[in-house]
Design a protein around this motif. Structure first.
Motif, short mmCIF file in Angstrom:
data_model
loop_
_atom_site.label_atom_id
_atom_site.label_comp_id
_atom_site.label_asym_id
_atom_site.label_seq_id
_atom_site.Cartn_x
_atom_site.Cartn_y
_atom_site.Cartn_z
N PRO A 113 0.73 -0.90 0.39
CA PRO A 113 -0.04 0.03 0.18
C PRO A 113 1.08 1.25 0.07
CG PRO A 113 -0.52 -1.41 1.80
CD PRO A 113 0.51 -1.84 1.22
N SER A 114 0.06 2.70 -0.85
CA SER A 114 0.62 3.28 -0.48
C SER A 114 1.30 4.01 1.28
CB SER A 114 0.63 4.40 -2.48
OG SER A 114 -0.89 5.16 -1.26
N LEU A 115 1.57 5.69 0.62
CA LEU A 115 1.42 6.19 1.95
C LEU A 115 -0.49 6.72 2.92
CD1 LEU A 115 4.48 8.85 1.80
CD2 LEU A 115 3.86 6.60 3.07
N ARG A 116 -1.32 6.66 1.47
CA ARG A 116 -2.33 6.76 1.83
C ARG A 116 -3.33 5.96 2.13
NH1 ARG A 116 -5.25 8.81 -4.05
NH2 ARG A 116 -4.24 7.36 -5.62
N GLY A 117 -2.63 4.25 1.98
CA GLY A 117 -3.17 3.35 2.32
C GLY A 117 -3.74 2.22 1.45
#
Length: 288
Positions: A120-124
């Motif tokens: 997942p990216s930093l924004r989930g």
């Protein structure tokens, strides 16, 4: 009208575009597929895009468009000679190119193993741009197709109005299937579907009117789309989209507006004014 069948797969949470592909894997199996974000509208067919994908046996092909300010988009760096994608950058402050990701992609089944290993990216979210970048890093055959015609992202009201204008301008042909009385004028490229009625009104194209619509004592100006079962009475409408079953009554001028389904916009006696509205479904707007 095209006799197509649709299968809907629900994404329980907004966990990213790559997650949407992940939960659809059971349906997609080993087939190649087109991923087309629903709020995108492009001015050309995807056929040449698909033909290149098949002919060159690619792992992926992504649609790009040159934009004035790439900072608001995912941006691709490509080999200009071969068209191969070298890397992707998400919303860069110093863009390495002016080629924005449009949101239309073709993949073969190799994308599933890439997504399975995605974090997942930093924004989930599982980001489709990360998946494509990982496919490039893994030496996948990823090419770009640069869109020459227009591209619109219809995520907001004004974008939908502009998309409506572009589509009507490009595709509308004159075809009057409705009952039109002798006191009415139909000018230009206007499509009016069957079982509709036009009385004592002026309609100017390009515009499109659906079935079972009544236009009475009204002016319908260019770049207006009116869906089935609507009523426009004692009103003027321009450059607007009116969805199914809605009523526009005694409004001096409804301009650049988006009206949802089964809504009523009406005006009582008062000062004349032009309105720009965005109204949801099943709404009632009463003006003094």
């Amino acid at each position: 009208p095209w006799q197509h069948r649709f299968t809907f797969i629900m994404q329980d949470k907004p966990m990213g575009l790559a997650h949407a592909v992940k939960i659809a894997q059971g349906f997609l199996q080993d087939d190649s597929f087109l991923m087309y974000l629903g709020d995108n509208l492009i001015g050309e067919s995807v056929k040449s895009f698909v033909d290149t994908f098949v002919k060159e046996n690619l792992d992926s092909i992504i649609l790009l468009k040159r934009v004035a300010d790439p900072r608001a988009f995912g941006v691709a760096v490509i080999d200009e000679e071969s068209g191969r994608v070298l890397r992707l950058v998400e919303k860069p402050q110093n863009p390495p190119s002016d080629l924005a990701l449009v949101g239309v992609y073709l993949f073969n089944s190799s994308i599933h193993s890439i997504i399975a290993d995605l974090k997942p990216s930093l924004r989930g979210e599982l980001e489709i741009t990360d998946a494509i970048q990982n496919l490039v890093t893994a030496q996948g055959k990823v090419k770009a197709h640069i869109l020459e015609k227009w591209w619109l992202d219809t995520g907001k009201k004004d974008d939908i109005i502009e998309a409506n204008r572009m589509v009507l301008d490009e595709f509308t042909e004159r075809d009057i299937r409705a009952t039109v009385d002798s006191n009415s004028t139909i000018a230009g490229r206007v499509f009016i579907d069957s079982n509709s009625l036009v009385e004592n009104s002026i309609i100017r194209g390009p515009s499109k009117i659906g079935k079972n619509v009544v236009v009475r004592n009204a002016y319908v100006g260019p770049y207006t789309s009116i869906s089935d079962g609507c009523l426009v009475e004692n009103s003027s409408v321009e450059c607007s989209v009116i969805l199914e079953g809605s009523k526009i009554i005694s409004v001096d001028l409804l301009d650049e507006s988006l009206i949802g389904k089964q809504s009523i916009v009406t005006k009582h006696k008062g000062v004349k004014k032009s309105l720009k509205l965005m109204v949801g479904d099943d709404a009632l707007v009463e003006l003094p």
